[in-house]
Design a protein around this motif. Sequence first.
Motif, PDB file in Angstrom:
ATOM      1  N   ALA A 237       0.772  -1.180  -0.031  1.00 40.74           N
ATOM      2  CA  ALA A 237       0.343   0.247  -0.182  1.00 40.74           C
ATOM      3  C   ALA A 237       0.495   1.314  -0.185  1.00 40.74           C
ATOM      4  CB  ALA A 237      -0.686  -0.313   0.733  1.00 40.74           C
ATOM      5  N   SER A 238       2.540   1.404   0.227  1.00 39.21           N
ATOM      6  CA  SER A 238       2.993   2.795   0.318  1.00 39.21           C
ATOM      7  C   SER A 238       3.329   2.172  -1.307  1.00 39.21           C
ATOM      8  CB  SER A 238       4.139   2.303   1.406  1.00 39.21           C
ATOM      9  OG  SER A 238       5.042   1.367   0.372  1.00 39.21           O
ATOM     10  N   LYS A 239       2.848   1.864  -2.395  1.00 38.14           N
ATOM     11  CA  LYS A 239       3.789   2.531  -3.426  1.00 38.14           C
ATOM     12  C   LYS A 239       2.366   3.378  -4.112  1.00 38.14           C
ATOM     13  CE  LYS A 239       4.155  -2.412  -4.255  1.00 38.14           C
ATOM     14  NZ  LYS A 239       3.840  -3.226  -5.028  1.00 38.14           N
ATOM     15  N   SER A 240       1.360   3.294  -3.212  1.00 34.33           N
ATOM     16  CA  SER A 240       0.763   4.606  -4.007  1.00 34.33           C
ATOM     17  C   SER A 240       0.230   5.625  -2.969  1.00 34.33           C
ATOM     18  CB  SER A 240      -0.425   3.406  -4.040  1.00 34.33           C
ATOM     19  OG  SER A 240      -1.891   4.301  -4.278  1.00 34.33           O
ATOM     20  N   SER A 241       0.718   6.619  -3.407  1.00 33.38           N
ATOM     21  CA  SER A 241      -0.198   7.656  -2.627  1.00 33.38           C
ATOM     22  C   SER A 241      -1.556   7.814  -2.238  1.00 33.38           C
ATOM     23  CB  SER A 241       0.243   9.087  -2.949  1.00 33.38           C
ATOM     24  OG  SER A 241      -0.333   9.091  -4.482  1.00 33.38           O
ATOM     25  N   LYS A 242      -2.264   7.707  -2.712  1.00 35.65           N
ATOM     26  CA  LYS A 242      -3.462   7.396  -2.142  1.00 35.65           C
ATOM     27  C   LYS A 242      -3.805   6.583  -1.239  1.00 35.65           C
ATOM     28  CE  LYS A 242      -7.963   7.668  -3.009  1.00 35.65           C
ATOM     29  NZ  LYS A 242      -8.435   7.586  -1.954  1.00 35.65           N
ATOM     30  N   ASN A 243      -3.876   5.567  -1.422  1.00 33.02           N
ATOM     31  CA  ASN A 243      -3.918   4.381  -0.224  1.00 33.02           C
ATOM     32  C   ASN A 243      -2.347   4.758   0.365  1.00 33.02           C
ATOM     33  OD1 ASN A 243      -5.473   2.751  -2.200  1.00 33.02           O
ATOM     34  ND2 ASN A 243      -3.437   1.124  -2.918  1.00 33.02           N
ATOM     35  N   PHE A 244      -1.835   5.267   0.575  1.00 32.46           N
ATOM     36  CA  PHE A 244      -0.473   5.064   1.991  1.00 32.46           C
ATOM     37  C   PHE A 244      -1.753   6.732   2.900  1.00 32.46           C
ATOM     38  CE2 PHE A 244       2.920   7.432   4.133  1.00 32.46           C
ATOM     39  CZ  PHE A 244       3.569   5.655   5.000  1.00 32.46           C
ATOM     40  N   ILE A 245      -1.704   7.626   1.887  1.00 31.39           N
ATOM     41  CA  ILE A 245      -2.458   9.089   2.180  1.00 31.39           C
ATOM     42  C   ILE A 245      -3.962   8.078   2.717  1.00 31.39           C
ATOM     43  CG2 ILE A 245      -3.784  11.021   1.827  1.00 31.39           C
ATOM     44  CD1 ILE A 245      -1.535  11.671  -0.253  1.00 31.39           C
ATOM     45  N   ASP A 246      -4.335   7.272   2.591  1.00 36.75           N
ATOM     46  CA  ASP A 246      -5.783   7.167   3.237  1.00 36.75           C
ATOM     47  C   ASP A 246      -5.994   6.147   3.753  1.00 36.75           C
ATOM     48  OD1 ASP A 246      -7.470   8.301   1.409  1.00 36.75           O
ATOM     49  OD2 ASP A 246      -7.437   6.685  -0.162  1.00 36.75           O
ATOM     50  N   ILE A 247      -4.594   5.078   4.277  1.00 34.20           N
ATOM     51  CA  ILE A 247      -4.255   4.806   5.714  1.00 34.20           C
ATOM     52  C   ILE A 247      -4.154   5.366   7.203  1.00 34.20           C
ATOM     53  CG2 ILE A 247      -2.084   3.628   7.072  1.00 34.20           C
ATOM     54  CD1 ILE A 247      -1.733   1.559   4.178  1.00 34.20           C
ATOM     55  N   ILE A 248      -3.220   6.711   6.417  1.00 36.63           N
ATOM     56  CA  ILE A 248      -2.906   7.715   7.319  1.00 36.63           C
ATOM     57  C   ILE A 248      -4.314   8.504   8.130  1.00 36.63           C
ATOM     58  CG2 ILE A 248      -1.678   9.670   8.460  1.00 36.63           C
ATOM     59  CD1 ILE A 248       0.513   9.054   6.689  1.00 36.63           C
ATOM     60  N   LYS A 249      -5.172   8.428   7.192  1.00 34.19           N
ATOM     61  CA  LYS A 249      -6.414   9.673   7.218  1.00 34.19           C
ATOM     62  C   LYS A 249      -7.203   8.650   8.251  1.00 34.19           C
ATOM     63  CE  LYS A 249      -6.764  12.443   3.118  1.00 34.19           C
ATOM     64  NZ  LYS A 249      -8.050  12.530   1.702  1.00 34.19           N
ATOM     65  N   ASN A 250      -7.469   7.722   7.789  1.00 29.80           N
ATOM     66  CA  ASN A 250      -8.655   6.703   8.322  1.00 29.80           C
ATOM     67  C   ASN A 250      -8.369   6.282   9.868  1.00 29.80           C
ATOM     68  OD1 ASN A 250      -9.860   6.426   6.151  1.00 29.80           O
ATOM     69  ND2 ASN A 250      -9.153   4.132   5.560  1.00 29.80           N
ATOM     70  N   PHE A 251      -6.754   5.876   9.953  1.00 33.39           N
ATOM     71  CA  PHE A 251      -6.043   5.811  11.103  1.00 33.39           C
ATOM     72  C   PHE A 251      -7.002   7.412  12.865  1.00 33.39           C
ATOM     73  CE2 PHE A 251      -3.266   6.219  14.441  1.00 33.39           C
ATOM     74  CZ  PHE A 251      -2.960   4.620  15.150  1.00 33.39           C
ATOM     75  N   TYR A 252      -6.333   8.109  11.990  1.00 37.89           N
ATOM     76  CA  TYR A 252      -7.229   9.498  12.758  1.00 37.89           C
ATOM     77  C   TYR A 252      -8.077   9.814  12.032  1.00 37.89           C
ATOM     78  CZ  TYR A 252      -1.836   9.801  13.697  1.00 37.89           C
ATOM     79  OH  TYR A 252      -0.431   9.241  14.429  1.00 37.89           O
ATOM     80  N   LYS A 253      -8.958   8.981  11.622  1.00 34.96           N
ATOM     81  CA  LYS A 253     -10.650  10.066  11.605  1.00 34.96           C
ATOM     82  C   LYS A 253     -10.909   9.442  13.180  1.00 34.96           C
ATOM     83  CE  LYS A 253     -12.961   8.781   7.122  1.00 34.96           C
ATOM     84  NZ  LYS A 253     -13.654   7.656   6.939  1.00 34.96           N
TER      85      LYS A 253
END
Length: 253
Positions: A237-253
């Motif tokens: 999931a770190s090879k796509s900026s969107k996936n990587f950013i979504d991980i962070i967003k969802n973690f802090y949601k």
Amino acid sequence: MIGHIKYFVGNWKMFGIPRSIKIIDRINSFFNKDKKNNKSYKIAIAPPHTLIQDFSNKYKNKKIIISAQNCYHKDSFGAHTGQISPFMIKNIGIKFIIIGHSENRASGETDKIIQEKIQFTLKNNFKVFLCIGENSTEKRKKKTFTVLKNQLKSALNKRYNFNNIIIAYEPVWSIGTGKILSPNELKKIIIFLKKFIKNHFKKKTHIKILYGGSVDKKSIYKFKSIKELDGFLIGSASKSSKNFIDIIKNFYK
Ligand code: PEP
């Protein structure tokens, strides 16, 4: 519960060409806009050796950390065709490195080799992400705790400065498979590891521990409740900026 600073570490493995810097650029602009960034988390990306010098120059004064994925187990220079030493990596400005990834262990990296890599990377003032984890057979035979203890005992030494070591607990059976431990099981392992390391190596504080294995924008929800976790090592999931950013967003949601 979200408390102390977390690491979100992307391991690109054998992926990336010069224009892949765009992935990091997009992650960087998200990071700069995200109000939680300074207080809550750090981002490190580990591209292949072909890219780290260029990328680390571009990211020298920015907050995203460029990490190496591995190094050779001897230092300085030597007759080791195709290999790169910790000293050489340090000299291109890299300060973080992944050691002991299960894919490298599977292709012949022994405990002794990992022990030497840790010794030389710490000597060169790296911060090290040390990967440990049991495979599916070891898990089935209920050997998880024994395997983890042995990997730690063989790689580390109580003389080391544990502020420069971050453990990445990565169950081998979970890497790239979509299979994930239950949050309860994971919490137990993280607490066990923190206690074991503190007692065995006679340290005053707990070491940082990340989790890795099929972390993506959906599975990240499962880990929110584990306050003992210090972050995540993320492969695919770190090879796509969107996936990587979504991980962070969802973690802090
Ligand atoms: C990894 O290889 O370190 C890893 C965690 O991979 P993935 O996220 O793809 O399971």
